[in-house]
Enzyme design. Sequence first.
Site, PDB file in Angstrom:
ATOM      1  NE  ARG A  58      -2.393   7.238  -3.475  1.00  0.00           N
ATOM      2  CZ  ARG A  58      -1.220   7.176  -3.207  1.00  0.00           C
ATOM      3  NH1 ARG A  58      -1.067   7.050  -1.789  1.00  0.00           N
ATOM      4  NH2 ARG A  58      -0.042   7.708  -3.838  1.00  0.00           N
ATOM      5  CB  THR A  59      -4.105   3.473  -9.196  1.00  0.00           C
ATOM      6  OG1 THR A  59      -4.415   5.008  -8.801  1.00  0.00           O
ATOM      7  CG2 THR A  59      -4.978   3.375 -10.440  1.00  0.00           C
ATOM      8  CE  LYS A  86      14.653  -7.072 -23.884  1.00  0.00           C
ATOM      9  NZ  LYS A  86      14.302  -8.542 -23.915  1.00  0.00           N
ATOM     10  NE  ARG A 108      -1.521   5.529 -13.247  1.00  0.00           N
ATOM     11  CZ  ARG A 108      -1.445   6.101 -11.957  1.00  0.00           C
ATOM     12  NH1 ARG A 108      -0.416   6.274 -11.124  1.00  0.00           N
ATOM     13  NH2 ARG A 108      -2.851   6.420 -11.298  1.00  0.00           N
ATOM     14  CG  HIS A 136      -6.766   8.748 -12.459  1.00  0.00           C
ATOM     15  ND1 HIS A 136      -7.184   7.439 -12.220  1.00  0.00           N
ATOM     16  CD2 HIS A 136      -5.617   8.895 -11.394  1.00  0.00           C
ATOM     17  CE1 HIS A 136      -6.630   6.877 -11.303  1.00  0.00           C
ATOM     18  NE2 HIS A 136      -5.600   7.595 -10.852  1.00  0.00           N
TER      19      HIS A 136
HETATM   20  N1  ASP Z   1      -2.497   9.584  -8.148  1.00  0.00           N
HETATM   21  C1  ASP Z   1      -2.881  10.547  -8.939  1.00  0.00           C
HETATM   22  C2  ASP Z   1      -2.509  10.341 -10.455  1.00  0.00           C
HETATM   23  O1  ASP Z   1      -2.086   9.217 -10.821  1.00  0.00           O
HETATM   24  C3  ASP Z   1      -2.441  11.843  -8.457  1.00  0.00           C
HETATM   25  C4  ASP Z   1      -1.099  12.354  -8.220  1.00  0.00           C
HETATM   26  O2  ASP Z   1      -0.087  11.702  -8.826  1.00  0.00           O
HETATM   27  O3  ASP Z   1      -0.817  13.427  -7.930  1.00  0.00           O
HETATM   28  O4  ASP Z   1      -2.869  11.297 -11.229  1.00  0.00           O
END
Ligand code: ASP
Length: 320
Positions: A58-59, A86, A108, A136
């Site tokens: 999703r993100t 690497k 991320r 987040h």
């Molecule tokens: N998608 C969210 C996160 O990246 C929640 C999860 O992974 O459970 O933290």
Amino acid sequence: MTFTKRHLLGIEPLHPVEITTLLDLADRYAEMGRGVAKHGHALDGLTQINMFFENSTRTQASFELAGKRLGADVMTMSMQTSSVKKGETLIDTALTLNAMHPDLLVVRHPHSGAVNLLAEKVNCAVLNAGDGRHEHPTQALLDALTIRRTKGRLHRLNIAICGDIAHSRVARSNILLLGKMENRVKLVGPPTLIPAGVSDWGVEVFEDMREGLAGADVVMMLRLQRERMDGGFIPSEREYYHRYGLDAAKLSCAKDDAIVMHPGPMNRGVEIDGTIADDINRSVIQEQVEMGVAVRMAAMELLAANLSAAREAAASGVTA
Ligand code: ASP
């Protein structure tokens, strides 16, 4: 003050006015997203690079879509195949990308604090798309927008956050945001999944799910973050579902019009019953995904505006 930050690294540094400014803009983008013409021009000519060192569905997709809808050139790096494999360090990778003059860097990373560190090394706006168990921020903002749109307000609500609080950056960012907006926040879970020091966070803690859900306007469920667990935190998934899985019987302890949220990915039959997740009268899980695009458009627009003001000030020799 409207929105003054140079980066979006977490909810912690944000002022409630900045949160409201961002949500108001996101609200407009949410409406635009439901129309035929979904494009804006706030990021025209800008370059957005997405670096995901951890899996994401999703993100990553919504940051990409948000950038494209606002006119940015968007590049998503596949970190699985990049030079990081690497042995290149995070900072070297960041400096390499910085040399390509991006304007927005979406990152991320599995380590808490990694994104903050990176923000110190580059001269563009950095957005934290989740760092370890730390923060987040765009998830908490999209949750806030979903709550505000369904409940009509974002203050004085009774909100239960349930499950694996200890390993969850979503919980941490939500606790910070919902607290700043003056809500009653209750954490529900087994003691093994409640972080130490939680008593300083201005929240209430419940071990019994029915007690924790009593009177709730919002029930937010969390996934068991197994990738961050280094031991046995629960006896078994079956036992966990029995005590903490959200089913109709437990949900009946919340208010009749309580909404059910989950950031995804969901484990049906572990933390939530599939029929509750799919119940369009209670679950706002799909709205959360929809609001994700709107919130990320708003966040990138506000940061891009601050970046351009800072660059103009630097060019004219004034310190912004
Ligand atoms: N998608 C969210 C996160 O990246 C929640 C999860 O992974 O459970 O933290």
